[in-house]
Scaffold this motif. Structure first.
Motif: not given
Length: 946
Positions: A609-613, A618-621, A652-658, A669-679
Motif C-alpha cells: 500500500q504505497g511502500s517503496m522497495p 511494520k507487521v503485527l503477527i 520487514v523490508p518491502y518488496e513487490n510480491g507476497n 503447518p495448520v494455518a496460513e495468511h498471505t498479504l498480496t499487493a493489490a493492483r
C-alpha cells in the motif's frame, strides 16, 4: 419480537404511519370556554392527537424508524449524539377494529421509543413513557371504537433531552404490536418459567402464570400447560382452574419434575417451550383466523402463549469466577451500543443477529447491553448461545424507576441467555451512602421478580467504599482500572468480580499510521484511551486472574456519537473491534487468537500500500499457533514461537510480491495468511448476509460491496462512490462504510468506499424478487437477485385512509317540526347540544319517535381545495337536510335508508358549521339517525364505495 403462532390475536403495527418532525402541541387553538372545556374531557386532546387533524403533508413511514438518520451533520449539534440534532416529532396511525373485537382486550406493545413519549388513542392521553429503551404495553380496551368507526393512535416523541451520552436517535425505533385477547386471558408477559436442578440431577419446573379478566363479569377458567421440545410434547403440567373476578388478575402455579433434559449452553443452546392455554367455560366458539383450535371445543374463548426457556445452571463465585452448568468458564464478552451504520437505532432483528454472529466468530460467549435493555437481543442470544448482561439505564429508587426495572426483569427472566442484571453504569453516587441505599432497593426489586441471577453495577470508582453500592449488590463490575482487581479482591474476598468494561483501545480499519490531523489511528493495538488499555493488556489482566469472572470489551462495534479521541469532523468512536458496518478491524484477529482454538494466523500490515522497495513495513503477527513462520516471496524471514496473548511486532523490508505467515502446531503447518499487493481496482463485488428474504415485512439483509482487482484481491485504497440500485420486494434503509469521519447521508442510495468497502442494508417490503445492482465510475458493475420466500407471518393492521368528521353534537331534544331557522348553542353552552359518536346503529332516542326531527352539528376543518370535496354518509336513516354555514347543501326526502353524498361548494372555504336535520319517517322499523362515521373526501370526491 413477536413470532408467528406464539400467541393468538397478534397484529403488527409497523406500517401505515404518518410522521412529521414538529413541536405541535395537543392544545386547542383558542382559549375560549368551549375550547378549554372540551380539551379537559376524555378524548379532548387536540392537534395531531385529534382524528380530524390534517396530516396530508406528513411523510408516510414504516417502523422501525429513526428520524435522525435523515438529518445532516451539524458542527453545532452535540458531539455525544454524533453531531445530529434530534427535536420533537409526531406519529399518527388510523385503523379500524372489527365488531368481533368489541369483547376483546386490545393491547398495544411498544418495544422502544426515543425518548420521552406520549401515547394518545382517540384523543385520550393514555401513557407517558419517559424511558426510551424500555418496552411497555398500553391497554386501550376502553378507549377504542369499532367498525365502521376509525381509531387514531398518535405518538408524540420529545427527543431534545438526553437519556444517554451517545447517539440515541429519535422516533419509534423498535416494533409496535397490537394484541387482541379474549376477555379472560394470560396477562402481558404473564408467564414465568423457573427450572431448578435438584440434587439427584432431575429438574423441578415451576410455571407461574397471571390470568387477567379485562371486563366486569366474573368468569370460570381452566389453565393448562405442557412442556415441548422441537414441537413435540414431552410432559403435561397439572391443570388448574378457578374463578377470575371482573377487572382482576390471579396468579396460578403449576409444577412438574423433569427427569431428563437437554441442557442449554453456549455451544448447543437447546430451547424448550411451555405452552400455556387459558380457557373460559360456558358455551362454544370456533377459533378465529388468528387463533389455534382448542382441543376441547366446549369453551367460549381461549388464549394461549408459548414461552421459550432453557435448562441450565449458573453460579458466580468470588474465587473461581463464572460457572455454567457446572463448568468454569471465562466470560469473553463485548459491550455494544444498539446503532448500526446507516440505520441509526432503527436496527432490524436480522441485522442484530448478523452483528451477534460476527461476535461469535471471534470466540465471544457474552454480550453486554450497553447501557440499555433490548428484548430482541435476548431472543437472538437465546438461539445463538450468547450469555447476556442485561443493563438498566436509569439509576434511581423512585417508584417510576422501580416499576421500569421490574418491567426489564419481567421481560428478561425467561431467557436462558441472561446471566447478570446490571442496575447502573458509572454513577457518581456509586460510592456514597445514597448510592448504596438506592442500589439495595433496586436489588430487592430485581430479586422480587427473579432471585436466580446476580445483580451488579458497573463501577468506575467507589467500589472500595464500604457505605457505597458495592456492599449492597451480589457482585461488582469494575470498568477499566484492572490494576485494582487485586486490591478489590483482597478487601472484599467474598464479592464476585466482573470486568464489566475493559480496553477502550483505538484503531481505524485499514489505517496503519497515526495521523491526528486527519483523525486516523493505526491498527497495531498501540493506542488506547487514557483510562483504558490495549486489547492485549486488558485481556491479560483478566486471563491471569481466576477470581475475575471475565470481561466485556469496549466495544464490539464502532458507534455513532461520543466521538473519541477526536471530535468534529469525527462523528463516531474509534473503540470498536469491528467498524460500524461490521467490517473487521485488526482487533478482530486479536480476539480470535485470544479466544478460539481453531488454528489461525493473521498479518496486520499495509503490505503493498504505497511502500517503496526496501522500505521497512511494520507487521503485527497474530496467531494462536505454537510457532509462526514468515516469508517474503518464499524467502524465510523468521520462524519463532508465538504468544497468542502478546503478538509480535516486526519490520520487514518491502518488496513487490507476497508476505506470508504459516502457523505450526506440533511442527505441522495448520494455518496460513498471505498479504498480496493489490493492483488497480477493476470491479465491484457484492456479498450478502443471506441468499433470500422472508416475505414477512420484517426481514432484512446486509449488502456488502468491495472493490477488487482483476485477480479478485480487495483494493484497500479504493474510494470510489458506489451507487445502489434496488427493485422488487425490498427497500433501502441505510448505507455506510465504517469511516468514523464520514459525513455522507445515512439513507442515500450511494456511499463512498472506505478502504475498499461499503455497505447497504435492505428490508423486505413485498414478495417480488429483489434485484440489487451496484455501480461506480470506472469499475465493472455487479448485481445479484434474491428471491423472497412467501411464509406465514403475523398480519399487519391495515391503515384506515378515510378522513372521519369528528366533533358531532346532537340537540338535547327532538323537535315536532323542522326548524325554519337553524340554531346553535352559545360557545359557553355545553349542554344544549350533547356530544355523540356514530358506531353502526341509529340513535336510541329516535327509535319509535315517528315524525320527530333531530338536529346534529359539527365544525368542519378542510385542507386546501385541490379538487371536488364531499361529505359521505355511509348509513343515514330518515329524511335528511344538510346545511353548510346555514345554506342548504343537500336534501333526501323520497327515501329514508342508505348512503348519502353531499358536495361541499368552493365558497364554503376551509372551516365552517355543518348542520344535519333528520326526520324519522321509517314506518317499518321506526328508526332514524346518523348510523356510521361521516367521511370527508377531498381528492376526487370519490367515496369508499366507488
Amino acid at each position: 419480537m413477536k413470532f408467528y403462532k406464539d400467541q393468538p390475536g397478534v397484529w403488527c403495527l409497523n406500517r401505515g404511519w404518518k410522521f412529521k418532525e414538529t413541536d405541535c402541541k395537543d392544545l386547542p387553538c383558542g382559549i375560549r370556554h368551549d375550547d378549554i372545556y372540551d380539551y379537559t374531557k376524555a378524548g379532548g386532546a387536540k392537534g395531531p392527537a385529534e382524528l380530524s387533524f390534517d396530516d396530508s403533508d406528513w411523510k408516510p413511514v414504516s417502523l422501525p424508524h429513526d428520524w435522525v438518520t435523515g438529518k445532516s451533520f451539524d458542527a453545532q449539534a452535540s458531539p455525544n449524539h454524533g453531531y445530529k440534532k434530534r427535536g420533537t416529532g409526531w406519529y399518527r396511525l388510523k385503523f379500524r377494529l372489527s365488531e368481533e373485537d368489541r369483547n376483546q382486550q386490545i393491547l398495544l406493545e411498544f418495544e422502544g421509543l426515543s425518548s420521552k413519549a406520549f401515547i394518545y388513542i382517540n384523543g385520550t392521553l393514555c401513557k407517558r413513557q419517559f424511558y426510551g429503551y424500555n418496552s411497555f404495553c398500553v391497554d386501550i380496551t376502553d378507549m377504542v371504537c369499532f367498525a365502521p368507526a376509525v381509531n387514531l393512535l398518535a405518538v408524540r416523541i420529545e427527543a431534545d433531552a438526553w437519556e444517554g451520552w451517545w447517539y440515541e436517535g429519535a422516533g419509534i425505533y423498535r416494533n409496535v404490536w397490537m394484541v387482541k385477547k379474549s376477555p379472560v386471558h394470560i396477562a402481558y408477559q404473564g408467564v414465568y418459567v423457573k427450572p431448578e436442578q435438584q440434587a439427584d440431577g432431575t429438574w423441578k419446573l415451576d410455571v407461574e402464570t397471571e390470568v387477567e379478566n379485562s371486563f366486569g363479569q366474573e368468569r370460570e377458567m381452566k389453565l393448562e400447560a405442557a412442556l415441548y421440545l422441537d414441537g413435540n410434547k414431552k410432559q403435561e403440567l397439572p391443570c388448574v382452574s378457578g374463578t377470575v373476578p371482573g377487572y382482576e388478575r390471579i396468579r396460578y402455579h403449576q409444577s412438574i419434575i423433569v427427569k431428563q433434559a437437554d441442557i442449554w449452553n453456549t455451544e448447543n443452546p437447546v430451547l424448550y417451550e411451555v405452552r400455556s392455554v387459558c380457557s373460559v367455560t360456558n358455551g362454544e366458539q370456533a377459533a378465529g383466523p388468528n387463533e389455534i383450535t382448542s382441543p376441547d371445543t366446549s369453551f367460549e374463548s381461549q388464549d394461549y402463549l408459548n414461552t421459550r426457556f432453557g435448562f441450565r445452571t449458573i453460579r458466580l463465585d468470588a474465587d473461581t469466577g463464572f460457572w455454567l452448568n457446572g463448568e468454569n468458564m471465562k466470560l469473553k464478552g463485548f459491550c455494544c451500543h444498539q446503532d448500526h451504520a446507516g440505520t441509526g437505532v432503527a436496527v432490524p432483528y436480522a441485522l442484530k443477529e448478523y452483528r451477534i454472529r460476527l461476535l461469535k466468530k471471534l470466540g465471544a460467549n457474552a454480550y453486554r447491553c450497553a447501557h440499555n435493555p433490548d428484548p430482541e437481543i435476548l431472543d437472538i442470544c437465546d438461539r445463538l448461545g450468547m450469555l447476556v448482561m442485561e443493563e438498566n439505564r436509569t439509576f434511581s429508587s423512585d417508584e417510576d424507576t422501580l416499576a421500569q426495572v421490574r418491567g426489564i426483569i419481567r421481560n428478561a427472566r425467561n431467557h436462558p441467555s441472561v446471566i447478570l442484571y446490571s442496575i447502573f453504569n458509572e454513577e457518581p453516587l456509586q460510592g456514597t451512602l445514597r448510592g448504596g441505599r438506592m442500589a439495595g432497593r433496586l436489588r430487592r426489586a430485581v430479586h422480587e421478580m427473579d432471585s436466580t441471577r446476580p445483580v451488579l453495577g458497573a463501577f468506575n470508582g467507589g467500589y472500595l467504599e464500604e457505605e457505597g453500592a458495592a456492599l449492597s449488590l451480589d457482585a461488582v463490575g469494575i470498568n477499566y482500572n484492572p490494576m485494582r482487581y487485586d486490591e478489590f479482591h483482597r478487601k472484599f474476598p467474598n464479592i464476585p468480580l466482573v470486568g464489566s468494561e475493559t480496553a477502550s483501545a483505538y484503531m481505524v480499519r485499514g489505517e496503519y499510521e497515526n495521523d491526528e490531523e486527519r483523525h486516523k489511528i493505526a491498527s497495531y493495538d498501540e493506542s488506547c484511551a487514557p483510562w483504558g488499555d490495549t486489547h492485549r493488556d486488558a485481556w491479560r489482566w483478566i486471563m491471569e486472574r481466576q477470581f475475575v469472572a471475565g470481561g466485556f470489551i469496549w466495544t464490539g462495534f464502532d458507534y455513532r456519537g461520543e466521538p473519541t479521541p477526536f471530535e468534529w469532523p469525527s462523528v463516531a468512536t474509534f473503540f470498536g473491534t469491528y467498524d460500524s458496518c461490521g467490517f473487521p478491524k485488526e482487533a478482530c484477529y486479536l480476539y480470535q487468537a485470544f479466544w478460539t482454538d481453531e488454528p489461525m494466523v493473521h498479518l496486520a500490515a499495509p503490505w503493498g500500500q504505497g511502500s517503496m522497495p526496501g522500505e521497512p513495513v511494520k507487521v503485527l503477527i497474530i496467531s494462536n499457533c505454537q510457532e509462526v513462520e514468515i516469508t517474503v516471496n518464499g524467502r524465510l524471514v523468521q520462524r519463532k514461537p508465538a504468544d497468542r496473548y502478546q503478538p509480535e511486532l516486526i519490520h520487514v523490508p518491502y518488496e513487490n510480491g507476497n508476505l506470508k505467515a504459516v502457523g505450526f502446531r506440533d511442527g505441522k503447518p495448520v494455518a496460513e495468511h498471505t498479504l498480496t499487493a493489490a493492483r488497480k481496482a477493476f470491479a465491484l463485488r457484492i456479498e450478502t448476509s443471506g441468499t433470500q428474504l422472508r416475505g414477512d415485512g420484517l426481514d432484512a439483509l446486509v449488502v456488502n460491496v468491495c472493490a477488487v482487482d482483476e485477480e479478485g484481491n480487495v483494493v484497500s485504497d479504493a474510494d470510489q462512490t458506489v451507487s445502489f440500485e434496488l427493485s422488487g420486494g425490498a427497500e433501502l434503509i441505510g448505507t455506510g462504510n465504517g469511516d468514523p469521519n464520514s459525513h455522507e447521508p445515512d439513507t442515500a442510495p450511494y456511499r463512498k468506499l472506505f478502504h475498499g468497502y461499503a455497505q447497504a442494508v435492505i428490508r423486505n417490503c413485498g414478495l417480488d424478487t429483489v434485484y440489487i445492482r451496484v455501480t461506480a465510475e470506472g469499475l465493472k458493475e455487479d448485481s445479484v437477485s434474491l428471491p423472497v420466500r412467501r411464509i406465514p407471518h403475523i398480519p399487519y393492521v391495515e391503515e384506515a385512509k378515510d378522513t372521519v368528521v369528528e366533533g358531532w353534537r346532537m340537540y338535547h331534544q327532538l323537535l315536532d317540526r323542522r326548524p325554519d331557522t337553524l340554531f346553535s348553542a352559545d360557545v359557553n353552552d355545553r349542554n344544549s347540544f350533547e356530544p355523540i359518536e356514530f358506531h353502526g346503529r341509529p340513535q336510541s332516542e329516535f327509535t319509535g319517535k315517528l315524525n320527530k326531527f333531530g338536529v346534529y352539528q359539527t365544525r368542519l376543518s378542510l385542507t386546501e381545495n385541490h379538487g371536488n370535496r364531499y361529505l359521505y354518509f355511509p348509513d343515514i336513516k330518515g329524511q335528511v337536510w344538510v346545511y353548510l354555514n346555514d345554506e342548504q347543501a343537500a336534501e333526501r326526502v323520497l327515501q329514508t335508508l342508505g348512503a348519502m353524498k353531499v358536495e361541499i361548494p368552493a365558497a364554503f372555504g376551509k372551516t365552517g358549521i355543518c348542520t344535519v336535520v333528520i326526520r324519522n319517517q321509517n314506518t317499518e322499523n321506526r328508526e332514524a339517525g346518523i348510523c356510521a362515521p361521516v367521511i370527508l373526501s377531498e381528492d376526487n370526491g370519490l367515496t369508499p364505495e366507488e
